[in-house]
Design a protein around this motif. Structure first.
Motif, PDB file in Angstrom:
ATOM      1  N   LYS A   6       8.543   8.588  -0.840  1.00  0.00           N
ATOM      2  CA  LYS A   6       8.967   8.343   0.544  1.00  0.00           C
ATOM      3  C   LYS A   6       7.812   8.542   1.523  1.00  0.00           C
ATOM      4  CE  LYS A   6      12.766   9.392   3.719  1.00  0.00           C
ATOM      5  NZ  LYS A   6      13.942  10.259   3.978  1.00  0.00           N
ATOM      6  N   SER A   7       6.818   9.303   1.113  1.00  0.00           N
ATOM      7  CA  SER A   7       5.684   9.576   2.005  1.00  0.00           C
ATOM      8  C   SER A   7       4.734   8.398   2.103  1.00  0.00           C
ATOM      9  CB  SER A   7       4.911  10.802   1.502  1.00  0.00           C
ATOM     10  OG  SER A   7       4.161  10.493   0.343  1.00  0.00           O
ATOM     11  N   ILE A   8       4.785   7.487   1.125  1.00  0.00           N
ATOM     12  CA  ILE A   8       3.836   6.373   1.077  1.00  0.00           C
ATOM     13  C   ILE A   8       4.220   5.305   2.096  1.00  0.00           C
ATOM     14  CG2 ILE A   8       2.861   4.569  -0.392  1.00  0.00           C
ATOM     15  CD1 ILE A   8       3.468   6.369  -2.790  1.00  0.00           C
ATOM     16  N   LYS A   9       3.234   4.859   2.818  1.00  0.00           N
ATOM     17  CA  LYS A   9       3.450   3.773   3.776  1.00  0.00           C
ATOM     18  C   LYS A   9       3.605   2.466   2.993  1.00  0.00           C
ATOM     19  CE  LYS A   9       0.720   3.757   7.320  1.00  0.00           C
ATOM     20  NZ  LYS A   9      -0.491   3.546   8.162  1.00  0.00           N
ATOM     21  N   PRO A  10       4.753   1.774   3.124  1.00  0.00           N
ATOM     22  CA  PRO A  10       4.983   0.573   2.298  1.00  0.00           C
ATOM     23  C   PRO A  10       3.903  -0.489   2.459  1.00  0.00           C
ATOM     24  CG  PRO A  10       6.999   1.252   3.424  1.00  0.00           C
ATOM     25  CD  PRO A  10       5.893   2.077   3.998  1.00  0.00           C
ATOM     26  N   GLU A  11       3.391  -0.634   3.674  1.00  0.00           N
ATOM     27  CA  GLU A  11       2.403  -1.689   3.936  1.00  0.00           C
ATOM     28  C   GLU A  11       0.991  -1.119   4.005  1.00  0.00           C
ATOM     29  OE1 GLU A  11       3.579  -0.005   7.929  1.00  0.00           O
ATOM     30  OE2 GLU A  11       4.480  -0.364   5.965  1.00  0.00           O
ATOM     31  N   GLU A  12       0.755   0.022   3.367  1.00  0.00           N
ATOM     32  CA  GLU A  12      -0.552   0.670   3.408  1.00  0.00           C
ATOM     33  C   GLU A  12      -1.681  -0.318   3.108  1.00  0.00           C
ATOM     34  OE1 GLU A  12      -3.222   2.761   4.232  1.00  0.00           O
ATOM     35  OE2 GLU A  12      -1.604   4.211   3.862  1.00  0.00           O
ATOM     36  N   PRO A  13      -2.583  -0.574   4.101  1.00  0.00           N
ATOM     37  CA  PRO A  13      -3.631  -1.561   3.870  1.00  0.00           C
ATOM     38  C   PRO A  13      -4.924  -0.974   3.294  1.00  0.00           C
ATOM     39  CG  PRO A  13      -3.583  -0.976   6.175  1.00  0.00           C
ATOM     40  CD  PRO A  13      -2.516  -0.152   5.512  1.00  0.00           C
ATOM     41  N   ALA A  14      -5.166   0.315   3.517  1.00  0.00           N
ATOM     42  CA  ALA A  14      -6.458   0.897   3.148  1.00  0.00           C
ATOM     43  C   ALA A  14      -6.451   1.341   1.691  1.00  0.00           C
ATOM     44  CB  ALA A  14      -6.778   2.070   4.061  1.00  0.00           C
ATOM     45  N   LEU A  15      -7.337   0.770   0.905  1.00  0.00           N
ATOM     46  CA  LEU A  15      -7.412   1.119  -0.508  1.00  0.00           C
ATOM     47  C   LEU A  15      -7.896   2.548  -0.694  1.00  0.00           C
ATOM     48  CD1 LEU A  15      -7.044   0.172  -3.392  1.00  0.00           C
ATOM     49  CD2 LEU A  15      -9.371  -0.756  -3.338  1.00  0.00           C
TER      50      LEU A  15
END
Length: 283
Positions: A6-15
Protein backbone atom coordinates in the motif's frame (compact mmCIF):
# COMPACT_ATOMS: atom_id res chain seq x y z
CA UNK A 1 0.61 -3.94 10.56
CA UNK A 2 1.00 -1.35 7.83
CA UNK A 3 1.15 -2.91 4.37
CA UNK A 4 4.27 -2.33 2.25
CA UNK A 5 2.34 -2.82 -1.00
CA UNK A 6 0.00 0.00 0.00
CA UNK A 7 2.98 2.30 0.52
CA UNK A 8 4.09 2.01 -3.12
CA UNK A 9 3.04 4.76 -5.46
CA UNK A 10 1.17 2.98 -8.31
CA UNK A 11 2.53 5.33 -10.97
CA UNK A 12 6.03 5.61 -9.48
CA UNK A 13 8.17 6.98 -12.35
CA UNK A 14 11.63 7.03 -10.74
CA UNK A 15 13.55 3.79 -11.11
CA UNK A 16 16.07 4.77 -8.44
CA UNK A 17 13.18 5.22 -6.00
CA UNK A 18 11.56 1.96 -7.04
CA UNK A 19 14.78 -0.06 -6.68
CA UNK A 20 16.32 1.49 -3.59
CA UNK A 21 14.71 4.44 -1.82
CA UNK A 22 11.22 2.95 -1.39
CA UNK A 23 12.62 -0.12 0.38
CA UNK A 24 14.85 2.00 2.62
CA UNK A 25 11.98 4.39 3.37
CA UNK A 26 9.49 1.71 4.45
CA UNK A 27 11.07 0.91 7.87
CA UNK A 28 11.46 4.64 8.50
CA UNK A 29 7.77 5.15 7.73
CA UNK A 30 6.90 2.33 10.14
CA UNK A 31 9.14 3.84 12.84
CA UNK A 32 7.59 7.28 12.33
CA UNK A 33 4.11 5.77 12.68
CA UNK A 34 5.16 3.95 15.86
CA UNK A 35 6.44 7.27 17.27
CA UNK A 36 3.14 8.96 16.46
CA UNK A 37 4.54 11.18 13.71
CA UNK A 38 2.28 12.23 10.87
CA UNK A 39 3.26 12.11 7.20
CA UNK A 40 3.50 15.92 7.20
CA UNK A 41 5.91 15.80 10.15
CA UNK A 42 8.13 13.39 8.18
CA UNK A 43 7.97 15.79 5.21
CA UNK A 44 9.19 18.65 7.40
CA UNK A 45 12.02 16.56 8.86
CA UNK A 46 13.17 15.52 5.38
CA UNK A 47 12.92 19.07 4.09
CA UNK A 48 14.97 20.39 7.01
CA UNK A 49 17.68 17.83 6.21
CA UNK A 50 17.84 19.16 2.66
CA UNK A 51 17.81 22.82 3.67
CA UNK A 52 20.43 22.25 6.39
CA UNK A 53 22.74 20.49 3.93
CA UNK A 54 23.31 23.64 1.86
CA UNK A 55 25.14 25.67 4.54
CA UNK A 56 26.93 22.52 5.74
CA UNK A 57 28.46 21.89 2.31
CA UNK A 58 29.56 25.54 2.03
CA UNK A 59 31.14 25.27 5.48
CA UNK A 60 32.87 22.10 4.25
CA UNK A 61 34.45 24.05 1.41
CA UNK A 62 35.46 26.91 3.72
CA UNK A 63 37.06 24.60 6.28
CA UNK A 64 38.91 22.70 3.56
CA UNK A 65 40.21 25.97 2.12
CA UNK A 66 41.42 27.14 5.56
CA UNK A 67 43.52 23.97 5.91
CA UNK A 68 41.19 22.48 8.54
CA UNK A 69 41.08 19.33 6.45
CA UNK A 70 39.63 16.82 8.97
CA UNK A 71 36.69 19.08 9.86
CA UNK A 72 36.16 19.92 6.18
CA UNK A 73 36.07 16.28 5.16
CA UNK A 74 33.68 15.52 8.02
CA UNK A 75 31.32 18.28 6.82
CA UNK A 76 31.47 16.93 3.25
CA UNK A 77 30.52 13.49 4.59
CA UNK A 78 27.72 15.00 6.70
CA UNK A 79 26.39 16.83 3.62
CA UNK A 80 26.14 13.57 1.69
CA UNK A 81 24.31 11.98 4.62
CA UNK A 82 21.84 14.87 4.78
CA UNK A 83 21.19 14.74 1.01
CA UNK A 84 20.30 11.07 1.15
CA UNK A 85 18.43 11.19 4.45
CA UNK A 86 16.30 14.02 3.07
CA UNK A 87 15.60 11.98 -0.07
CA UNK A 88 14.63 8.84 1.88
CA UNK A 89 12.38 10.87 4.19
CA UNK A 90 10.88 12.51 1.09
CA UNK A 91 9.88 9.01 -0.01
CA UNK A 92 8.87 7.87 3.49
CA UNK A 93 6.32 10.65 3.96
CA UNK A 94 4.34 9.51 0.92
CA UNK A 95 4.62 5.88 1.99
CA UNK A 96 3.26 6.72 5.44
CA UNK A 97 0.45 8.87 3.99
CA UNK A 98 -0.70 6.08 1.67
CA UNK A 99 -0.49 3.38 4.34
CA UNK A 100 -2.50 5.46 6.82
CA UNK A 101 -4.87 7.02 4.24
CA UNK A 102 -3.79 10.51 5.30
CA UNK A 103 -2.64 11.89 1.93
CA UNK A 104 -3.77 15.51 1.57
CA UNK A 105 -3.24 18.64 -0.49
CA UNK A 106 -1.47 20.19 2.50
CA UNK A 107 1.02 17.33 2.38
CA UNK A 108 1.58 17.80 -1.35
CA UNK A 109 2.07 21.53 -0.74
CA UNK A 110 4.69 20.99 1.98
CA UNK A 111 6.48 18.44 -0.17
CA UNK A 112 6.78 20.78 -3.15
CA UNK A 113 7.76 23.75 -0.97
CA UNK A 114 10.86 21.92 0.20
CA UNK A 115 11.60 20.70 -3.35
CA UNK A 116 11.51 24.27 -4.63
CA UNK A 117 13.57 25.57 -1.70
CA UNK A 118 16.28 22.96 -2.12
CA UNK A 119 16.55 22.16 -5.80
CA UNK A 120 17.97 25.52 -6.97
CA UNK A 121 20.27 25.69 -3.93
CA UNK A 122 21.67 22.16 -4.24
CA UNK A 123 24.14 22.58 -7.11
CA UNK A 124 24.83 26.20 -6.14
CA UNK A 125 25.99 25.20 -2.65
CA UNK A 126 28.30 22.56 -4.12
CA UNK A 127 29.70 25.10 -6.57
CA UNK A 128 30.38 27.68 -3.84
CA UNK A 129 32.09 25.03 -1.69
CA UNK A 130 34.29 23.93 -4.60
CA UNK A 131 35.13 27.54 -5.48
CA UNK A 132 36.32 28.10 -1.90
CA UNK A 133 38.33 24.86 -1.97
CA UNK A 134 40.05 25.86 -5.21
CA UNK A 135 41.29 29.21 -3.91
CA UNK A 136 38.19 31.37 -4.47
CA UNK A 137 37.99 30.32 -8.10
CA UNK A 138 35.98 32.93 -10.01
CA UNK A 139 34.87 30.51 -12.80
CA UNK A 140 33.47 28.11 -10.19
CA UNK A 141 31.70 30.96 -8.39
CA UNK A 142 30.11 31.99 -11.70
CA UNK A 143 29.06 28.43 -12.45
CA UNK A 144 27.58 28.17 -8.95
CA UNK A 145 25.41 31.24 -9.65
CA UNK A 146 24.43 30.03 -13.13
CA UNK A 147 23.55 26.58 -11.78
CA UNK A 148 20.54 28.10 -9.98
CA UNK A 149 18.52 28.88 -13.13
CA UNK A 150 20.07 25.92 -14.96
CA UNK A 151 18.90 23.40 -12.36
CA UNK A 152 15.64 25.20 -11.55
CA UNK A 153 13.89 23.67 -14.58
CA UNK A 154 12.41 27.05 -15.43
CA UNK A 155 10.66 25.71 -18.52
CA UNK A 156 8.84 22.97 -16.61
CA UNK A 157 7.95 25.32 -13.75
CA UNK A 158 6.53 27.87 -16.18
CA UNK A 159 4.59 25.16 -18.02
CA UNK A 160 3.12 23.81 -14.78
CA UNK A 161 2.08 27.33 -13.80
CA UNK A 162 0.37 27.85 -17.14
CA UNK A 163 -1.47 24.52 -16.87
CA UNK A 164 -2.64 25.38 -13.34
CA UNK A 165 -3.85 28.80 -14.49
CA UNK A 166 -5.65 27.37 -17.50
CA UNK A 167 -7.23 24.58 -15.46
CA UNK A 168 -8.32 27.01 -12.74
CA UNK A 169 -9.96 29.23 -15.35
CA UNK A 170 -11.56 26.13 -16.90
CA UNK A 171 -9.90 26.86 -20.23
CA UNK A 172 -8.81 23.22 -20.50
CA UNK A 173 -11.61 20.65 -20.75
CA UNK A 174 -11.23 17.62 -18.45
CA UNK A 175 -9.62 14.43 -19.67
CA UNK A 176 -12.12 11.87 -20.98
CA UNK A 177 -13.20 9.17 -18.55
CA UNK A 178 -15.03 5.86 -19.09
CA UNK A 179 -18.03 7.39 -17.34
CA UNK A 180 -18.23 10.18 -19.90
CA UNK A 181 -17.03 8.88 -23.29
CA UNK A 182 -18.70 11.76 -25.15
CA UNK A 183 -15.98 14.22 -24.11
CA UNK A 184 -13.65 15.30 -26.93
CA UNK A 185 -10.28 13.52 -26.84
CA UNK A 186 -7.47 15.33 -25.10
CA UNK A 187 -3.74 14.61 -25.04
CA UNK A 188 -2.82 11.74 -22.76
CA UNK A 189 -1.07 12.26 -19.44
CA UNK A 190 2.24 11.36 -21.05
CA UNK A 191 1.74 14.01 -23.76
CA UNK A 192 1.38 16.62 -21.02
CA UNK A 193 4.36 15.35 -19.03
CA UNK A 194 6.86 18.15 -18.58
CA UNK A 195 9.94 16.17 -17.61
CA UNK A 196 12.74 14.59 -19.60
CA UNK A 197 12.27 11.75 -22.06
CA UNK A 198 10.42 8.68 -20.83
CA UNK A 199 10.73 9.56 -17.14
CA UNK A 200 6.93 9.70 -16.84
CA UNK A 201 6.59 5.97 -17.56
CA UNK A 202 6.12 3.66 -14.54
CA UNK A 203 9.36 2.34 -13.11
CA UNK A 204 8.16 -1.23 -13.56
CA UNK A 205 8.29 -0.77 -17.34
CA UNK A 206 11.84 0.55 -17.14
CA UNK A 207 13.06 -2.69 -15.58
CA UNK A 208 12.07 -4.67 -18.68
CA UNK A 209 15.72 -5.11 -19.66
CA UNK A 210 19.13 -4.57 -18.06
CA UNK A 211 20.19 -2.12 -20.78
CA UNK A 212 17.07 0.00 -20.34
CA UNK A 213 17.42 -0.03 -16.56
CA UNK A 214 21.03 1.17 -16.74
CA UNK A 215 20.13 3.83 -19.31
CA UNK A 216 17.27 5.04 -17.11
CA UNK A 217 19.43 5.24 -14.00
CA UNK A 218 22.00 7.28 -15.93
CA UNK A 219 19.30 9.65 -17.20
CA UNK A 220 17.96 10.11 -13.67
CA UNK A 221 21.32 11.62 -12.72
CA UNK A 222 20.19 14.55 -14.88
CA UNK A 223 16.88 14.82 -13.05
CA UNK A 224 15.79 15.61 -9.54
CA UNK A 225 15.79 11.95 -8.50
CA UNK A 226 19.39 10.95 -9.08
CA UNK A 227 21.46 14.06 -8.43
CA UNK A 228 21.74 13.51 -4.66
CA UNK A 229 22.85 9.91 -5.03
CA UNK A 230 25.29 10.74 -7.82
CA UNK A 231 27.01 13.56 -5.94
CA UNK A 232 27.06 11.49 -2.75
CA UNK A 233 29.09 8.92 -4.70
CA UNK A 234 31.47 11.56 -6.10
CA UNK A 235 31.97 13.03 -2.62
CA UNK A 236 32.60 9.55 -1.21
CA UNK A 237 35.17 8.87 -3.96
CA UNK A 238 36.91 12.19 -3.21
CA UNK A 239 36.91 11.47 0.54
CA UNK A 240 38.64 8.15 -0.14
CA UNK A 241 41.20 9.87 -2.39
CA UNK A 242 41.85 12.46 0.33
CA UNK A 243 42.30 9.77 2.99
CA UNK A 244 44.69 7.93 0.68
CA UNK A 245 46.57 11.22 0.12
CA UNK A 246 46.41 10.78 -3.66
CA UNK A 247 48.50 13.39 -5.53
CA UNK A 248 45.48 14.95 -7.24
CA UNK A 249 43.72 18.34 -7.17
CA UNK A 250 41.20 18.77 -4.36
CA UNK A 251 37.95 16.86 -4.84
CA UNK A 252 38.54 16.02 -8.53
CA UNK A 253 35.49 13.73 -8.94
CA UNK A 254 33.00 16.23 -7.51
CA UNK A 255 34.65 19.20 -9.24
CA UNK A 256 34.61 17.63 -12.71
CA UNK A 257 31.07 16.31 -12.23
CA UNK A 258 29.80 19.70 -11.07
CA UNK A 259 31.37 21.52 -14.02
CA UNK A 260 30.14 19.07 -16.66
CA UNK A 261 26.59 18.74 -15.29
CA UNK A 262 26.15 22.47 -14.82
CA UNK A 263 27.37 23.19 -18.35
CA UNK A 264 25.01 20.53 -19.68
CA UNK A 265 22.05 21.98 -17.72
CA UNK A 266 22.85 25.45 -19.05
CA UNK A 267 23.11 24.15 -22.61
CA UNK A 268 19.72 22.40 -22.49
CA UNK A 269 17.71 25.36 -21.11
CA UNK A 270 16.87 27.01 -24.49
CA UNK A 271 16.03 23.62 -26.03
CA UNK A 272 13.63 22.79 -23.19
CA UNK A 273 11.98 26.20 -23.48
CA UNK A 274 11.56 25.72 -27.24
CA UNK A 275 10.19 22.20 -26.71
CA UNK A 276 7.51 23.33 -24.25
CA UNK A 277 6.70 26.39 -26.36
CA UNK A 278 5.90 24.07 -29.27
CA UNK A 279 4.03 21.66 -27.01
CA UNK A 280 1.68 24.36 -25.73
CA UNK A 281 0.90 25.33 -29.29
CA UNK A 282 -0.55 21.85 -29.83
CA UNK A 283 -2.80 21.81 -26.74
Amino acid sequence: MLNYRKSIKPEEPALITNLFARRLAHPIALAAHACGLSANAVTILGGLCWVLSTPVVVIAGYLSASQNTPAGLLCWFLSGCLWNLGYILDVADGSLARMTDTASRRGFFLDYVFHLLFKPAFLASIGVALALMHGNSLPLFLLAILSIPANWSASSSAAEHVLCEETGKQHLPPLPTPADPALPPRPSGKALWLGLGDISEPATAKKSSFVRAVRTLLSEILSYYGQFTFFSLTVLADLLLALLKAPLPRFPCTSISFILLTLFFLFRVPFRVARDYRRFGSL
